[in-house]
Design a protein around this motif. Structure first.
Motif, PDB file in Angstrom:
ATOM      1  N   SER A   1       0.854  -1.175   0.000  1.00 29.62           N
ATOM      2  CA  SER A   1       0.000   0.000   0.000  1.00 29.62           C
ATOM      3  C   SER A   1       0.895   1.231   0.000  1.00 29.62           C
ATOM      4  O   SER A   1       1.814   1.328   0.822  1.00 29.62           O
ATOM      5  CB  SER A   1      -0.904   0.002   1.229  1.00 29.62           C
ATOM      6  OG  SER A   1      -1.702   1.158   1.253  1.00 29.62           O
ATOM      7  N   VAL A   2       0.645   2.126  -0.929  1.00 28.08           N
ATOM      8  CA  VAL A   2       1.403   3.374  -1.040  1.00 28.08           C
ATOM      9  C   VAL A   2       0.419   4.464  -1.406  1.00 28.08           C
ATOM     10  O   VAL A   2      -0.460   4.261  -2.240  1.00 28.08           O
ATOM     11  CB  VAL A   2       2.510   3.279  -2.114  1.00 28.08           C
ATOM     12  CG1 VAL A   2       3.198   4.628  -2.307  1.00 28.08           C
ATOM     13  CG2 VAL A   2       3.530   2.201  -1.761  1.00 28.08           C
ATOM     14  N   GLY A   3       0.578   5.624  -0.792  1.00 28.38           N
ATOM     15  CA  GLY A   3      -0.308   6.707  -1.183  1.00 28.38           C
ATOM     16  C   GLY A   3      -0.215   7.920  -0.300  1.00 28.38           C
ATOM     17  O   GLY A   3       0.732   8.093   0.475  1.00 28.38           O
TER      18      GLY A   3
ATOM     19  N   ILE B   1       2.420  11.119   2.966  1.00 23.73           N
ATOM     20  CA  ILE B   1       2.681  10.047   2.029  1.00 23.73           C
ATOM     21  C   ILE B   1       3.279   8.903   2.831  1.00 23.73           C
ATOM     22  O   ILE B   1       4.034   9.135   3.783  1.00 23.73           O
ATOM     23  CB  ILE B   1       3.611  10.489   0.877  1.00 23.73           C
ATOM     24  CG1 ILE B   1       3.750   9.379  -0.171  1.00 23.73           C
ATOM     25  CG2 ILE B   1       4.972  10.939   1.397  1.00 23.73           C
ATOM     26  CD1 ILE B   1       4.449   9.817  -1.453  1.00 23.73           C
ATOM     27  N   GLY B   2       2.895   7.683   2.476  1.00 22.80           N
ATOM     28  CA  GLY B   2       3.424   6.533   3.197  1.00 22.80           C
ATOM     29  C   GLY B   2       3.457   5.309   2.314  1.00 22.80           C
ATOM     30  O   GLY B   2       2.870   5.297   1.221  1.00 22.80           O
ATOM     31  N   TRP B   3       4.153   4.277   2.790  1.00 22.94           N
ATOM     32  CA  TRP B   3       4.323   3.058   2.004  1.00 22.94           C
ATOM     33  C   TRP B   3       4.496   1.853   2.905  1.00 22.94           C
ATOM     34  O   TRP B   3       5.048   1.944   3.999  1.00 22.94           O
ATOM     35  CB  TRP B   3       5.523   3.180   1.064  1.00 22.94           C
ATOM     36  CG  TRP B   3       6.710   3.869   1.668  1.00 22.94           C
ATOM     37  CD1 TRP B   3       7.671   3.326   2.465  1.00 22.94           C
ATOM     38  CD2 TRP B   3       7.037   5.254   1.548  1.00 22.94           C
ATOM     39  NE1 TRP B   3       8.582   4.268   2.846  1.00 22.94           N
ATOM     40  CE2 TRP B   3       8.217   5.469   2.290  1.00 22.94           C
ATOM     41  CE3 TRP B   3       6.457   6.332   0.889  1.00 22.94           C
ATOM     42  CZ2 TRP B   3       8.825   6.716   2.393  1.00 22.94           C
ATOM     43  CZ3 TRP B   3       7.063   7.568   0.995  1.00 22.94           C
ATOM     44  CH2 TRP B   3       8.234   7.749   1.729  1.00 22.94           C
ATOM     45  N   ARG B   4       3.995   0.735   2.437  1.00 21.50           N
ATOM     46  CA  ARG B   4       4.206  -0.594   3.003  1.00 21.50           C
ATOM     47  C   ARG B   4       4.285  -1.554   1.833  1.00 21.50           C
ATOM     48  O   ARG B   4       3.358  -1.632   1.038  1.00 21.50           O
ATOM     49  CB  ARG B   4       3.020  -1.033   3.869  1.00 21.50           C
ATOM     50  CG  ARG B   4       3.045  -0.524   5.256  1.00 21.50           C
ATOM     51  CD  ARG B   4       1.889  -1.063   6.072  1.00 21.50           C
ATOM     52  NE  ARG B   4       1.575  -0.037   7.056  1.00 21.50           N
ATOM     53  CZ  ARG B   4       0.675  -0.125   7.995  1.00 21.50           C
ATOM     54  NH1 ARG B   4      -0.058  -1.223   8.096  1.00 21.50           N
ATOM     55  NH2 ARG B   4       0.478   0.856   8.835  1.00 21.50           N
ATOM     56  N   ILE B   5       5.388  -2.272   1.744  1.00 22.15           N
ATOM     57  CA  ILE B   5       5.591  -3.238   0.668  1.00 22.15           C
ATOM     58  C   ILE B   5       5.926  -4.582   1.317  1.00 22.15           C
ATOM     59  O   ILE B   5       6.644  -4.631   2.327  1.00 22.15           O
ATOM     60  CB  ILE B   5       6.749  -2.796  -0.269  1.00 22.15           C
ATOM     61  CG1 ILE B   5       6.455  -1.445  -0.923  1.00 22.15           C
ATOM     62  CG2 ILE B   5       7.054  -3.871  -1.314  1.00 22.15           C
ATOM     63  CD1 ILE B   5       5.330  -1.442  -1.941  1.00 22.15           C
ATOM     64  N   ALA B   6       5.425  -5.652   0.742  1.00 24.64           N
ATOM     65  CA  ALA B   6       5.719  -6.994   1.245  1.00 24.64           C
ATOM     66  C   ALA B   6       7.229  -7.183   1.383  1.00 24.64           C
ATOM     67  O   ALA B   6       7.998  -6.774   0.502  1.00 24.64           O
ATOM     68  CB  ALA B   6       5.133  -8.050   0.309  1.00 24.64           C
TER      69      ALA B   6
END
Length: 188
Positions: free
Chosen positions: A80-82, A98-103
């Protein structure tokens, strides 16, 4: 009147509105992973992860944008990024973060950067935002290094109001970028 949900396309990733309930399983795989959540206050159990996913998915009904589901061809939903309004009050709010979470298995491949650049372009373009900020604990060097690669500048250290005094993750670095600086960096 509900907003029309926005989808963004990059060379490798697509940022799309959430598909519930199908996106909740891969979201929980990230939110329930101690490695992926090492700089967050806690690993989410299934109920917390589902509640977070449902909240961020709802943003698309009202604004048409938010923290998008990140889709990678052949992998499905991988993070999730946005951008979205900050969920707490502090001396620098109201603001858009703005933030991000990547597997975890896909980190350090530039996917968060590609997706974040799409989100910034949308924020400063069609969303007409004047400033976008980001925050992270100082120990999260990969995150603040990405903020710097995006052209964001370190503003200050603040105590995250959602964490109790004495919590080891309470001190956070605040970064920000204004529309004018983003434009100047992209079109010198």
């Amino acid at each position: 009147m509900p907003a029309q949900p926005v989808t963004l396309h990059g060379p490798r990733v697509t940022l799309r509105p959430w598909r519930l309930p199908e996106d909740l399983d891969p979201l929980f795989a990230i939110n329930g992973d101690p490695a992926a959540m090492r700089f967050f206050p806690n690993v989410h159990d299934r109920a917390e992860s589902d509640a977070w996913g449902t909240r961020i998915a709802a943003d698309f009904d009202t604004r048409g944008w938010g923290f998008w589901a990140v889709e990678l061809p052949g992998e499905g939903m991988v993070g999730s990024v946005g951008i979205k309004p900050a969920p707490f009050e502090a001396e620098f709010t109201p603001c858009t973060e703005i933030g991000w979470r990547i597997a975890t298995r896909l980190q350090r491949r530039g996917l968060a950067e590609e997706a974040a650049r799409l989100a910034l372009a949308y924020g400063f373009g069609p969303a007409r935002l004047d400033r976008i900020v980001a925050w992270t604990p100082p120990a999260n060097e990969p995150s603040w290094r990405l903020m710097e690669k995006l052209g964001m500048r370190r503003d200050r250290i603040f105590d995250h109001p959602s964490l109790p005094p004495g919590h080891p993750l309470r001190p956070h670095l605040l970064y920000g970028i204004d529309r004018a600086d983003w434009i100047a960096d992209r079109f010198p």
